[in-house]
Design an enzyme around this catalytic site. Sequence first.
Site, PDB file in Angstrom:
ATOM      1  N   ASP A  30      -5.343  25.704  -9.024  1.00 35.69           N
ATOM      2  CA  ASP A  30      -4.837  26.926  -8.429  1.00 35.69           C
ATOM      3  C   ASP A  30      -3.311  26.796  -8.431  1.00 35.69           C
ATOM      4  O   ASP A  30      -2.772  25.717  -8.688  1.00 35.69           O
ATOM      5  CB  ASP A  30      -5.383  27.056  -7.003  1.00 35.69           C
ATOM      6  N   ASP A  32      -0.713  29.136  -6.100  1.00 39.08           N
ATOM      7  CA  ASP A  32      -0.097  29.395  -4.796  1.00 39.08           C
ATOM      8  C   ASP A  32      -0.701  28.527  -3.709  1.00 39.08           C
ATOM      9  O   ASP A  32      -1.909  28.538  -3.479  1.00 39.08           O
ATOM     10  CB  ASP A  32      -0.271  30.867  -4.426  1.00 39.08           C
ATOM     11  N   ASP A 188      -7.087  25.444  -2.727  1.00 38.99           N
ATOM     12  CA  ASP A 188      -6.552  25.316  -1.370  1.00 38.99           C
ATOM     13  C   ASP A 188      -7.147  26.338  -0.409  1.00 38.99           C
ATOM     14  O   ASP A 188      -6.810  26.320   0.775  1.00 38.99           O
ATOM     15  CB  ASP A 188      -5.025  25.478  -1.389  1.00 38.99           C
TER      16      ASP A 188
END
Length: 244
Positions: A30, A32, A188
């Site tokens: 991922d 961000d 996240d």
Amino acid sequence: MDAVCCGSRSFVTATAILSFGHVIRALVFDFDGLILDTEEPVYRSWLEVYQAHGEELPFERWIQIVGSTTTGFHPQHHLEERLGRPLPKDVLDRRIGRRTEMILANRVLPGVVQHLDAARELGLKLGVASSSTSDWVRGHLARLGILERFHCMRCRDDVEHAKPEPDLYVAVLDCLGVAASEAIAIEDSPNGITAAKRAGMRCVAIPNSITARLDLSQADVVLTSLAEVTLGQLLNRFDASGRP
């Protein structure tokens, strides 16, 4: 972006083989909040706008868009509805300026570069799957000096549905030419974990300052930071779990 090539170096596929017989050929990150902490600056910049207007930014609504898009909750529209009027352009411009200021002050999150280096040494393919736009992700990766580390990147403007749907991960796997069982997603957020699992991948969760408050238990492995383990140790965690 079918290949974010690594200079003139030819790429030779190698593998990491776990003792349970699973072959790992790729890691998919991922962006961000995982490679760069953009989540806190985006949230903080909107929180400041809400507070300046005497309103509360509901965290339970905010988390709907973490790792996804503003389809489920749009902070500007929500605040404008609360105020009964549009936000002035100068307020929106200052908010973007604050967001940018805070993001530019951040560095690559701990452990990311080390894992990229270790993956390259093993010959693993590297991808990015992000619900942000290609310009946003590519621009930050280039600024951080790690764009060329990745062989493929797929963002929300490349697919029909962003996370938590699996489209982004399916697209990256297809681009890299690996099966879901041959790749590990590193995420996240709950939306990201759900997307990876729906794509049939195993998933590592690394919470950030925003997602640390959320339930990440659907991931196969949860760490406090990528710096907590070497890539070899991380692969061994999957090895010990015996998960397919």
